[in-house]
Write a protein that holds these residues in place. Structure first.
Motif, PDB file in Angstrom:
ATOM      1  N   GLN A  71       0.833  -1.201   0.000  1.00 60.77           N
ATOM      2  CA  GLN A  71       0.000   0.000   0.000  1.00 60.77           C
ATOM      3  C   GLN A  71       0.870   1.253   0.000  1.00 60.77           C
ATOM      4  O   GLN A  71       0.616   2.204  -0.738  1.00 60.77           O
ATOM      5  N   GLN A  72       1.910   1.265   0.824  1.00 59.44           N
ATOM      6  CA  GLN A  72       2.813   2.418   0.873  1.00 59.44           C
ATOM      7  C   GLN A  72       3.524   2.624  -0.464  1.00 59.44           C
ATOM      8  O   GLN A  72       3.661   3.755  -0.922  1.00 59.44           O
ATOM      9  N   LEU A  73       3.967   1.541  -1.066  1.00 61.80           N
ATOM     10  CA  LEU A  73       4.617   1.647  -2.382  1.00 61.80           C
ATOM     11  C   LEU A  73       3.647   2.222  -3.409  1.00 61.80           C
ATOM     12  O   LEU A  73       3.995   3.116  -4.178  1.00 61.80           O
ATOM     13  N   ARG A  89      -7.122 -17.985   2.008  1.00 65.36           N
ATOM     14  CA  ARG A  89      -8.008 -16.997   1.363  1.00 65.36           C
ATOM     15  C   ARG A  89      -8.253 -15.795   2.269  1.00 65.36           C
ATOM     16  O   ARG A  89      -8.268 -14.658   1.795  1.00 65.36           O
ATOM     17  N   ALA A  90      -8.460 -16.049   3.554  1.00 65.33           N
ATOM     18  CA  ALA A  90      -8.759 -14.942   4.479  1.00 65.33           C
ATOM     19  C   ALA A  90      -7.606 -13.942   4.524  1.00 65.33           C
ATOM     20  O   ALA A  90      -7.829 -12.733   4.572  1.00 65.33           O
ATOM     21  N   ARG A  96      -6.106  -7.598   0.292  1.00 65.76           N
ATOM     22  CA  ARG A  96      -6.906  -6.821  -0.671  1.00 65.76           C
ATOM     23  C   ARG A  96      -7.532  -5.613   0.012  1.00 65.76           C
ATOM     24  O   ARG A  96      -7.550  -4.520  -0.543  1.00 65.76           O
ATOM     25  N   ARG A  97      -8.040  -5.787   1.239  1.00 66.06           N
ATOM     26  CA  ARG A  97      -8.646  -4.669   1.973  1.00 66.06           C
ATOM     27  C   ARG A  97      -7.597  -3.615   2.320  1.00 66.06           C
ATOM     28  O   ARG A  97      -7.852  -2.414   2.207  1.00 66.06           O
ATOM     29  N   ILE A  98      -6.436  -4.034   2.767  1.00 68.25           N
ATOM     30  CA  ILE A  98      -5.380  -3.094   3.155  1.00 68.25           C
ATOM     31  C   ILE A  98      -4.901  -2.301   1.939  1.00 68.25           C
ATOM     32  O   ILE A  98      -4.759  -1.080   1.993  1.00 68.25           O
TER      33      ILE A  98
END
Length: 182
Positions: A71-73, A89-90, A96-98
């Protein structure tokens, strides 16, 4: 190639071809002038997650850390390529959420276990079968295949060049137009 910074999350069994594809994609991005960073599972384990083991909880924490770094990148305009087994999967849903749903592209290396075992460049499958490695994904622990990845490749028969080309095509379809600035 214009690009919206995103994360390519390469998931699959050990020896499925994740690192090979990640390196080939990084080379293709560099040739197009696109900044990217490869986060290989083995290297991540030696640096970012050196304090973690391989329990389910530690694996989840490893995925969380990598997702935050991706996310930071992405926030700085860099394409992240995460090449991790990430068996649950979890945990991939958490990543994916982050990262944010519109920046996360799941790429499943669907190479069969028998092929991965035959490749076994580090001898890990052999050691897991001999009982020397507990909870090894695909042998002593489950791998939960993605249900609907954006891309799926079986590197036992799909050439690397085709995998790279298909990945670049999906990115071009997702790119938003960039306005020229004077």
């Amino acid at each position: 190639m214009n690009h919206c910074p995103c994360t390519l999350w390469l998931t699959g069994l050990s020896a499925a071809g994740k690192t090979t594809l990640a390196d080939a994609l990084a080379h293709a991005f560099a040739a197009r002038g696109v900044a990217c960073e490869v986060l290989d599972g083995d290297i991540v384990r030696q640096k970012l997650s050196r304090d973690l083991g391989f329990s389910r909880r530690d694996r989840s924490e490893n995925i969380r850390r990598v997702a935050q770094l991706c996310q930071q990148l992405n926030d700085t305009g860099i394409v992240a390529i995460a090449a991790l087994i990430s068996p649950y999967r979890a945990d991939r849903a958490m990543a994916r959420r982050i990262i944010k749903k519109n920046r996360f592209i799941e790429v499943y290396l669907a190479t069969p276990l028998r092929v991965c075992e035959a490749r076994d460049p580090k001898g890990l499958y052999k050691r897991a079968r001999a009982g020397e490695i507990a909870n090894f994904t695909g042998i002593g622990d489950a791998y939960e295949a993605p249900r609907s990845p954006e891309l799926s490749f079986d590197t036992s028969w799909q050439p690397l060049s085709d995998c790279v080309a298909a990945t670049l095509r999906i990115l071009e379809m997702r790119d938003a137009p960039v306005q020229d600035r004077d």
